[in-house]
Enzyme design. Structure first.
Site, PDB file in Angstrom:
ATOM      1  N   CYS A 179       0.806  -1.214   0.000  1.00  0.00           N
ATOM      2  CA  CYS A 179       0.000   0.000   0.000  1.00  0.00           C
ATOM      3  C   CYS A 179       0.842   1.269   0.000  1.00  0.00           C
ATOM      4  O   CYS A 179       0.300   2.369  -0.048  1.00  0.00           O
ATOM      5  CB  CYS A 179      -0.950  -0.039   1.184  1.00  0.00           C
ATOM      6  SG  CYS A 179      -1.866  -1.587   1.204  1.00  0.00           S
ATOM      7  N   HIS A 320      -2.891   8.094   5.642  1.00  0.00           N
ATOM      8  CA  HIS A 320      -3.044   6.738   5.147  1.00  0.00           C
ATOM      9  C   HIS A 320      -4.442   6.251   5.517  1.00  0.00           C
ATOM     10  O   HIS A 320      -5.132   5.681   4.687  1.00  0.00           O
ATOM     11  CB  HIS A 320      -1.956   5.844   5.733  1.00  0.00           C
ATOM     12  CG  HIS A 320      -2.017   4.442   5.221  1.00  0.00           C
ATOM     13  ND1 HIS A 320      -1.935   4.151   3.883  1.00  0.00           N
ATOM     14  CD2 HIS A 320      -2.173   3.253   5.858  1.00  0.00           C
ATOM     15  CE1 HIS A 320      -2.025   2.836   3.717  1.00  0.00           C
ATOM     16  NE2 HIS A 320      -2.188   2.264   4.895  1.00  0.00           N
ATOM     17  N   GLU A 331      -1.673   5.981  13.436  1.00  0.00           N
ATOM     18  CA  GLU A 331      -1.190   7.069  12.571  1.00  0.00           C
ATOM     19  C   GLU A 331      -1.529   8.429  13.183  1.00  0.00           C
ATOM     20  O   GLU A 331      -0.696   9.345  13.194  1.00  0.00           O
ATOM     21  CB  GLU A 331      -1.812   6.960  11.172  1.00  0.00           C
ATOM     22  CG  GLU A 331      -1.326   8.051  10.225  1.00  0.00           C
ATOM     23  CD  GLU A 331      -2.066   8.055   8.887  1.00  0.00           C
ATOM     24  OE1 GLU A 331      -3.146   7.443   8.800  1.00  0.00           O
ATOM     25  OE2 GLU A 331      -1.548   8.676   7.943  1.00  0.00           O
ATOM     26  N   LYS A 352      -9.619   7.889   1.516  1.00  0.00           N
ATOM     27  CA  LYS A 352     -10.068   6.499   1.368  1.00  0.00           C
ATOM     28  C   LYS A 352     -11.529   6.358   1.794  1.00  0.00           C
ATOM     29  O   LYS A 352     -12.194   5.390   1.438  1.00  0.00           O
ATOM     30  CB  LYS A 352      -9.187   5.554   2.199  1.00  0.00           C
ATOM     31  CG  LYS A 352      -7.775   5.407   1.637  1.00  0.00           C
ATOM     32  CD  LYS A 352      -6.972   4.378   2.392  1.00  0.00           C
ATOM     33  CE  LYS A 352      -5.583   4.203   1.790  1.00  0.00           C
ATOM     34  NZ  LYS A 352      -4.631   5.244   2.235  1.00  0.00           N
ATOM     35  N   HIS A 357      -9.632   1.828  -0.536  1.00  0.00           N
ATOM     36  CA  HIS A 357      -8.174   1.716  -0.460  1.00  0.00           C
ATOM     37  C   HIS A 357      -7.666   1.141  -1.782  1.00  0.00           C
ATOM     38  O   HIS A 357      -7.858  -0.042  -2.062  1.00  0.00           O
ATOM     39  CB  HIS A 357      -7.816   0.803   0.726  1.00  0.00           C
ATOM     40  CG  HIS A 357      -6.357   0.751   1.015  1.00  0.00           C
ATOM     41  ND1 HIS A 357      -5.403   1.350   0.223  1.00  0.00           N
ATOM     42  CD2 HIS A 357      -5.676   0.159   2.032  1.00  0.00           C
ATOM     43  CE1 HIS A 357      -4.210   1.126   0.740  1.00  0.00           C
ATOM     44  NE2 HIS A 357      -4.348   0.414   1.829  1.00  0.00           N
ATOM     45  N   PHE A 416       1.638  -3.331   4.109  1.00  0.00           N
ATOM     46  CA  PHE A 416       1.956  -4.648   4.661  1.00  0.00           C
ATOM     47  C   PHE A 416       3.465  -4.872   4.574  1.00  0.00           C
ATOM     48  O   PHE A 416       4.111  -4.483   3.600  1.00  0.00           O
ATOM     49  CB  PHE A 416       1.242  -5.752   3.868  1.00  0.00           C
ATOM     50  CG  PHE A 416      -0.199  -5.987   4.266  1.00  0.00           C
ATOM     51  CD1 PHE A 416      -0.857  -5.151   5.160  1.00  0.00           C
ATOM     52  CD2 PHE A 416      -0.910  -7.066   3.740  1.00  0.00           C
ATOM     53  CE1 PHE A 416      -2.185  -5.382   5.528  1.00  0.00           C
ATOM     54  CE2 PHE A 416      -2.237  -7.306   4.100  1.00  0.00           C
ATOM     55  CZ  PHE A 416      -2.877  -6.466   4.987  1.00  0.00           C
TER      56      PHE A 416
END
Lengths: 429, 78
Positions: A179, A320, A331, A352, A357, A416
């Site tokens: 991502c 994010h 975050e 998002k 996403h 990830f």
């Protein structure tokens, strides 16, 4: 060695809110959502049944030839060519076409072509192509495999196809960092220009992993929202107390990056400068972010440092913020830690909430949204943020876009494997 | 024979996206019809599928024109 300045001169978008930068931006700041129930393949046996799907002229996600911004594959490539590439490459080509046309950049000499490169990444690549080929191999044997299976699904073939289409003979590169892909692609491409390897780069990310394998795979990792199958537009709700996972999106975002002096000399429209770029690793867990948020904190800090800016210079953060129970707050705390008292003046939103996403394309489209926030002086909203799960002094732009001058914006992407990237864009006077 | 020619022509037109009148028996897939090495592989696979035959790789190498394809398929079908 003196680093050269790098600016953004063209933008291209294919997203669940449509394709075409202007229409996507107008829908985004109007608070529209691109999420819907998945209708084009079987989802009854999968826990998540919603996604951010690119609206198409064939009716997918409410698109039609009459509705502006509906994606038409035939307008990008002849049907014969479409069969030889996975959809993520088709999206990349469409976004790159728009960005290049938008920038007005043209190679006047062979040397210009040698100085122009492509760096488009994808988190996953041609998943549907791999799936179809696997089934065919199993059912009918190796002799039935198309010679185009491999070039159709390889991630770097997005860069390859775009370079062939436009005769771009400079650096031809790609990124695969889940991502964080799109953010890394823009940051790395900017550095190729800054350090003199190229004068122009077509940079971004593309993804089309919304298929049974992709959806079931993320569902198996318990990463997806499962509680909003009957109300898809409410499924992506970063920072809200009822959030329960992310919603997959698809599409592509591509930027044209140019060396500042040459862009200025040709009279290009300059949207913003790629001012800073930071990278870090969590070294913690394959799918979960480290609890202390230190990885994100360090990538943001590094981006500010390379931009020569301090936190107080940043007016907008495109988070994010995926709408997962754990990640959003981690975050948020990292941003609060970095900004200190300046957090009171900060607007941070997660787009998002509107498009889902987009995985490997996320950082690219969110970088573009950050550039547009600077250009228009508008920070897009965080949809569905009805009840924040934690208190914060940061304005998370719930429901409605926030109008304010944005001189510098920071875009975060975390992936990830514990891979983090932050890019700082700033206005050029 | 003429039936095979028509079916071969149809496949070539579809796969290579060329005008039907260019697909003559003498036409070379590579030199006249714009096929690259991957296109050639795909064409041979399409012939196998259409005519329910197997075309070994060493035979496929010699099938470079429309006429050669028709000849091979005709012989194979005997």
């Amino acid at each position: 060695m003196t680093k050269r300045r790098v600016v953004v001169t063209g933008l291209g978008l294919v997203t669940p809110l449509g394709c075409g930068t202007d229409i996507v931006w107008s829908r985004l700041i109007a608070g529209q959502s691109g999420l819907s129930r998945i209708e084009h393949f079987e989802v009854e046996d999968i826990s998540c049944q919603i996604a951010g799907i690119v609206p198409r002229v064939d009716g997918r996600n409410g698109g039609s030839p009459e509705i502006e911004g509906s994606f038409d594959p035939d307008a990008v490539l002849p049907a014969r060519e479409q069969k030889r590439i996975d959809e993520f490459i088709l999206y990349a080509i469409a976004a790159a076409d728009e960005a290049l046309a938008h920038s007005g950049w043209e190679a006047k000499t062979e040397e210009d072509k040698h100085r122009a490169g492509v760096l488009i990444g994808s988190g996953i690549g041609g998943l549907q192509t791999i799936y179809d080929a696997s089934v065919l191999l199993n059912e009918r044997g190796p002799r039935k495999l198309s010679p185009f299976v491999i070039p159709a699904m390889l991630i770097n073939l997005a860069s390859g196809q775009v370079s062939i289409r436009h005769g771009l003979k400079g650096p031809n590169h790609s990124v695969v960092t889940a991502c964080s892909t799109g953010a890394h692609a823009i940051g790395d491409a900017a550095r190729l220009i800054a350090y003199g390897d190229a004068d122009m780069m077509v940079a971004g990310g593309a993804e089309s992993a919304i298929c049974r394998l992709g959806l079931a795979g993320f569902a198996a990792a318990r990463a997806l929202s499962t509680g909003f199958n009957d109300n898809p537009k409410a499924g992506s709700r970063p920072y809200d107390k009822d959030r329960d996972g992310f919603v997959m999106g698809e599409g592509a975002g591509v930027m044209i990056l140019e060396e500042y002096e040459s862009a200025k000399a040709r009279g290009a429209t300059i949207y913003a400068e790629v001012a800073g770029y930071g990278l870090s690793g969590d070294a913690f867990h394959i799918t979960s972010p480290a609890e202390d948020g230190d990885g994100g904190f360090r990538s943001m800090s590094a981006a500010l440092k390379s931009a020569g800016l301090s936190a107080s210079d940043i007016d907008y953060v495109n988070a994010h913020g995926t709408s997962t129970p754990k990640g959003d707050e981690i975050e948020l705390r990292a941003v609060e830690r970095l900004f200190g008292e300046c957090a009171n003046d900060l607007v941070m939103s997660s787009t998002k909430s509107a498009v889902g996403h987009l995985l490997g394309a996320a950082g690219a489209i969110e970088g573009i949204f950050s550039v547009l926030a600077i250009k228009h002086g508008v920070c897009p909203p965080t949809l569905n943020l009805d009840n924040p799960s934690v208190e914060t002094s940061i304005n998370l732009a719930p429901h409605k876009a926030v109008t304010k001058p944005v001189k510098a914006a920071l875009s975060n992407s975390f992936g990830f494997g514990g891979t983090n990237a932050s890019v700082v864009f700033k206005a050029v006077d | 024979m003429s039936d095979i020619l028509e079916r071969v022509k149809k496949i070539v037109v579809e796969h290579l996206d060329v005008d039907a009148d260019k697909v003559t028996e003498e036409a070379s897939f590579t030199d006249d019809l714009g096929a690259d090495s991957l296109d050639n592989v795909e064409l041979v696979m399409a012939f196998e599928e259409e005519f329910d035959i197997e075309i070994p790789d060493d035979a496929a190498e010699h099938i470079q024109t429309v006429g050669a394809a028709v000849k091979f398929i005709s012989e194979k079908q005997g």
